[in-house]
Design an enzyme around this catalytic site. Structure first.
Site, PDB file in Angstrom:
ATOM      1  N   GLN A  47    -134.936  28.232 -96.230  1.00 54.83           N
ATOM      2  CA  GLN A  47    -135.456  29.558 -95.873  1.00 54.83           C
ATOM      3  C   GLN A  47    -135.401  30.552 -97.038  1.00 54.83           C
ATOM      4  O   GLN A  47    -135.898  31.671 -96.924  1.00 54.83           O
ATOM      5  CB  GLN A  47    -134.687  30.127 -94.676  1.00 54.83           C
ATOM      6  CG  GLN A  47    -134.844  29.309 -93.404  1.00 54.83           C
ATOM      7  CD  GLN A  47    -136.298  29.106 -93.026  1.00 54.83           C
ATOM      8  OE1 GLN A  47    -137.075  30.050 -92.991  1.00 54.83           O
ATOM      9  NE2 GLN A  47    -136.676  27.861 -92.776  1.00 54.83           N
ATOM     10  N   ASN A  48    -134.773  30.163 -98.144  1.00 52.90           N
ATOM     11  CA  ASN A  48    -134.750  31.049 -99.314  1.00 52.90           C
ATOM     12  C   ASN A  48    -136.130  30.994 -99.960  1.00 52.90           C
ATOM     13  O   ASN A  48    -136.676  29.922-100.191  1.00 52.90           O
ATOM     14  CB  ASN A  48    -133.662  30.613-100.299  1.00 52.90           C
ATOM     15  CG  ASN A  48    -133.429  31.651-101.380  1.00 52.90           C
ATOM     16  OD1 ASN A  48    -134.350  32.022-102.102  1.00 52.90           O
ATOM     17  ND2 ASN A  48    -132.203  32.121-101.487  1.00 52.90           N
ATOM     18  N   LYS A  49    -136.684  32.161-100.244  1.00 59.34           N
ATOM     19  CA  LYS A  49    -138.083  32.240-100.723  1.00 59.34           C
ATOM     20  C   LYS A  49    -138.207  32.221-102.251  1.00 59.34           C
ATOM     21  O   LYS A  49    -139.311  32.380-102.777  1.00 59.34           O
ATOM     22  CB  LYS A  49    -138.748  33.519-100.185  1.00 59.34           C
ATOM     23  CG  LYS A  49    -138.797  33.582 -98.666  1.00 59.34           C
ATOM     24  CD  LYS A  49    -139.547  32.392 -98.091  1.00 59.34           C
ATOM     25  CE  LYS A  49    -139.684  32.507 -96.587  1.00 59.34           C
ATOM     26  NZ  LYS A  49    -140.009  31.248 -95.958  1.00 59.34           N
ATOM     27  N   PHE A  50    -137.105  31.996-102.960  1.00 62.87           N
ATOM     28  CA  PHE A  50    -137.132  32.043-104.425  1.00 62.87           C
ATOM     29  C   PHE A  50    -138.245  31.184-105.026  1.00 62.87           C
ATOM     30  O   PHE A  50    -139.104  31.678-105.760  1.00 62.87           O
ATOM     31  CB  PHE A  50    -135.767  31.603-104.987  1.00 62.87           C
ATOM     32  CG  PHE A  50    -135.703  31.596-106.484  1.00 62.87           C
ATOM     33  CD1 PHE A  50    -135.481  32.773-107.179  1.00 62.87           C
ATOM     34  CD2 PHE A  50    -135.859  30.421-107.205  1.00 62.87           C
ATOM     35  CE1 PHE A  50    -135.423  32.779-108.575  1.00 62.87           C
ATOM     36  CE2 PHE A  50    -135.798  30.416-108.592  1.00 62.87           C
ATOM     37  CZ  PHE A  50    -135.577  31.595-109.273  1.00 62.87           C
ATOM     38  N   THR A  86    -134.074  37.019-102.381  1.00 64.98           N
ATOM     39  CA  THR A  86    -134.956  36.013-101.767  1.00 64.98           C
ATOM     40  C   THR A  86    -134.256  35.293-100.624  1.00 64.98           C
ATOM     41  O   THR A  86    -134.842  34.458 -99.957  1.00 64.98           O
ATOM     42  CB  THR A  86    -135.424  34.987-102.824  1.00 64.98           C
ATOM     43  OG1 THR A  86    -134.268  34.374-103.414  1.00 64.98           O
ATOM     44  CG2 THR A  86    -136.279  35.643-103.891  1.00 64.98           C
TER      45      THR A  86
END
Length: 160
Positions: free
Chosen positions: A39-42, A139
């Site tokens: 789920q981290n958008k980095f 993020t």
């Protein structure tokens, strides 16, 4: 409480942009990869900004960073933390960011992935520090502003 440690920097002599985080979350530590939480958008943000096709393959992500002259590291070397939230970080030791910048003089700008990183960096760098530093929205899924807003704010990377 367990002490956790960060990863070595991902950096090359051609790196111009340094993106700093605070310290890896549980999923990243488990996988031994930067920004491994699904789920981290980095990664999604970076691939979209540089108009490249997203991949989940970590070695391809590392190649992407090198191609685009981006370095990644964390300001915290080790700390105690319950869970993955930055607010739970205790007893932190910091990385020697100044030494890294001395060793890699092509770095022209620093972007902080979130407030914790930015505040920590402010404590460890000298007042007369010359390289521009920008704080960007985290993020992390814990920081719940819409993806589009994160993407828009992160688009400043394209200026360097």
């Amino acid at each position: 409480m367990n002490r956790i440690s960060s990863f070595p920097p991902i950096i090359s002599k051609d790196s111009k942009i340094l993106i700093l985080g605070s310290v890896p979350g549980i999923k990243s530590l488990e996988m031994q990869e930067y920004y491994a939480h699904p789920q981290n958008k980095f990664w999604k943000i970076l691939f979209e900004l540089f108009q490249e096709e997203f991949t989940t393959n970590y070695s391809e992500k590392l190649n992407f960073l090198e191609r685009n002259h981006i370095a990644v590291w964390d300001v915290i070397d080790s700390c105690e933390r319950k869970g993955s939230l930055d607010t739970e970080i205790k007893s932190e030791n910091h990385h020697n960011i100044l030494q890294l910048l001395e060793d890699f003089p092509n770095i022209k700008v620093i972007y902080c992935n979130g407030q914790k990183c930015f505040k920590t960096l402010g404590k460890i760098l000298p007042q007369d520090f010359e390289i521009p530093i920008f704080v960007l929205p985290s993020t992390s899924p814990a920081y719940t502003i819409p993806y589009e807003k994160k993407l828009e704010d992160w688009s400043i990377l394209k200026n360097y």
